[in-house]
Write an enzyme that holds these catalytic residues in place. Structure first.
Site, PDB file in Angstrom:
ATOM      1  CE  LYS A  52      -3.745  -2.465   2.284  1.00 51.90           C
ATOM      2  NZ  LYS A  52      -4.585  -2.681   3.484  1.00 51.90           N
ATOM      3  CD  GLN A  96      -3.349  -4.317   6.653  1.00 54.05           C
ATOM      4  OE1 GLN A  96      -3.353  -3.335   5.917  1.00 54.05           O
ATOM      5  NE2 GLN A  96      -3.897  -5.464   6.275  1.00 54.05           N
ATOM      6  CG  ASP A 119      -9.560   0.066   4.800  1.00 51.90           C
ATOM      7  OD1 ASP A 119      -9.386  -0.143   3.583  1.00 51.90           O
ATOM      8  OD2 ASP A 119      -8.794  -0.365   5.684  1.00 51.90           O
TER       9      ASP A 119
HETATM   10  C1  BQF Z   1      -2.672 -10.333  -5.877  1.00 51.66           C
HETATM   11  C2  BQF Z   1      -6.197  -8.996   2.982  1.00 51.66           C
HETATM   12  C3  BQF Z   1      -7.080 -10.921   4.125  1.00 51.66           C
HETATM   13  C4  BQF Z   1      -6.936 -10.280   5.351  1.00 51.66           C
HETATM   14  C5  BQF Z   1      -6.444  -8.989   5.407  1.00 51.66           C
HETATM   15  C6  BQF Z   1      -2.453  -8.171  -4.653  1.00 51.66           C
HETATM   16  C7  BQF Z   1      -3.114  -7.966  -2.338  1.00 51.66           C
HETATM   17  C8  BQF Z   1      -3.395  -9.323  -2.321  1.00 51.66           C
HETATM   18  C9  BQF Z   1      -3.255 -10.081  -3.476  1.00 51.66           C
HETATM   19  C10 BQF Z   1      -3.299  -7.109  -1.127  1.00 51.66           C
HETATM   20  C11 BQF Z   1      -5.763  -8.285   1.783  1.00 51.66           C
HETATM   21  C12 BQF Z   1      -5.860  -8.930   0.436  1.00 51.66           C
HETATM   22  C13 BQF Z   1      -5.204  -7.015   1.910  1.00 51.66           C
HETATM   23  C14 BQF Z   1      -2.770  -9.522  -4.629  1.00 51.66           C
HETATM   24  C15 BQF Z   1      -4.674  -6.245   0.743  1.00 51.66           C
HETATM   25  C16 BQF Z   1      -5.632  -7.944  -0.689  1.00 51.66           C
HETATM   26  O1  BQF Z   1      -1.813 -10.058  -6.738  1.00 51.66           O
HETATM   27  O2  BQF Z   1      -3.493 -11.248  -6.038  1.00 51.66           O
HETATM   28  C17 BQF Z   1      -2.624  -7.389  -3.508  1.00 51.66           C
HETATM   29  O3  BQF Z   1      -2.381  -6.407  -0.785  1.00 51.66           O
HETATM   30  N1  BQF Z   1      -4.500  -7.100  -0.400  1.00 51.66           N
HETATM   31  C18 BQF Z   1      -5.126  -6.434   3.213  1.00 51.66           C
HETATM   32  O4  BQF Z   1      -4.660  -5.316   3.379  1.00 51.66           O
HETATM   33  O5  BQF Z   1      -5.575  -7.095   4.285  1.00 51.66           O
HETATM   34  C19 BQF Z   1      -6.074  -8.361   4.221  1.00 51.66           C
HETATM   35  C20 BQF Z   1      -6.714 -10.287   2.940  1.00 51.66           C
END
Ligand code: BQF
Length: 281
Positions: A52, A96, A119
């Site tokens: 991010k 987060q 968010d």
């Molecule tokens: C990709 C997230 C579960 C719990 C908390 C690119 C992300 C993921 C996959 C990413 C996620 C999932 C995020 C891919 C943010 C998505 O190439 O497939 C980016 O960074 N995510 C999060 O901040 O908290 C989570 C999933």
């Protein structure tokens, strides 16, 4: 069968956002700012926050990550949020998730100024979404809607099935599809016969975090299948909730994991932060 390329679409959107950020700087001398609170040392959370921050930097958005130890108190996180609420250089505040179990996450999220809630997890913004009013929409479901639009898929009059009913993904996803005039069916862990529901869907959206949950026999011929699941296999690789190999031949469109919905989630965070900056009072 068409693969919905979330990675490519997210890159396009990020370039457009970078342009808009430049224009905002030039016209109003505003640099959008994002503050991230990261608690503890969960490796996945650290990886997400790093991604991010990098995305912000590339788009010309200022970002600061406030790292806190696992042992942090509820009160200290709350004080940090209140400071960020007051800081005029911060347009967006992101906590987060997940937070440690001794922290009341709901109370933390409710403390974020709804005007900085990029968010979209504050009940105020959730209520606005349900009512069909403008506000901040959670990044993952917002990213899914942008993918559908980019690929010419209009939910109007379609039967949609959302598997997973979390406040972060499933519920806002269902609200967005309903606002776009789909007929929406929401399934969850107590759903009696999951396949009976998924088989009816013209648009099937799955986000529960269970690898291989959706198999070929559970999908209608010609359906659009959106996989929000992120599961890490033993070899470290990522996979979704859909048995991609089995399901893909049956679909009109499908999203891969990785490179599907995930990259769109990051792009939508930038979009929401830019929106917050534009709406600065
Ligand atoms: C990709 C997230 C579960 C719990 C908390 C690119 C992300 C993921 C996959 C990413 C996620 C999932 C995020 C891919 C943010 C998505 O190439 O497939 C980016 O960074 N995510 C999060 O901040 O908290 C989570 C999933």
């Amino acid at each position: 069968m068409q693969i919905i390329d979330g990675k490519k679409l997210a890159q396009q959107i990020r370039r457009e956002i970078a342009k808009e950020v430049e224009e905002l700087k030039a016209s109003r001398d505003i640099t959008p700012g994002l503050a991230v609170i990261l608690v503890g040392d969960d490796p996945a959370s650290h990886a997400y926050v790093k991604m991010k921050a990098k995305a912000c930097k590339e788009a010309g958005i200022y970002s600061i990550t406030h790292e806190m130890p696992e042992s942090i108190s509820q009160n200290e996180i709350e004080e940090t949020i209140l400071m960020m609420n007051k800081n005029p250089n911060i347009d967006g505040i992101l906590v987060q998730l997940p937070l440690p179990t001794h922290i009341d996450a709901t109370k933390i999220l409710e403390l974020i100024d709804p005007a900085k809630d990029v968010d979209g997890f504050h009940p105020y913004n959730f209520g606005r979404l349900m009512t069909g009013l403008d506000g901040f929409v959670p990044c993952t479901p917002l990213g899914v809607m942008e993918m559908l639009e980019a690929y010419g898929i209009d939910p109007k009059g379609k039967d949609a099935c959302v598997v997973g009913a979390s406040n972060i993904v499933g519920k806002p996803m269902a609200a967005l599809l309903l606002n776009a005039f789909a007929t929406v069916d929401i399934c969850h862990i107590y759903t009696k016969d999951l396949a009976a529901h998924t088989k009816q869907a013209d648009i099937l959206v799955v986000g529960v975090g269970k690898a291989g949950l959706i198999t070929e026999d559970m999908v209608k011929e010609g359906a659009v299948v959106i996989d929000i699941g992120i599961n890490r296999l033993e070899d470290g690789s990522l996979t979704g909730d859909v048995d991609y190999e089995g399901v893909a031949p049956k679909c009109s469109h499908i999203t891969p994991v990785p490179g599907g919905v995930g990259p769109m989630t990051i792009a939508m965070l930038l979009k929401n932060t830019l929106k917050a900056a534009k709406d600065r009072s």
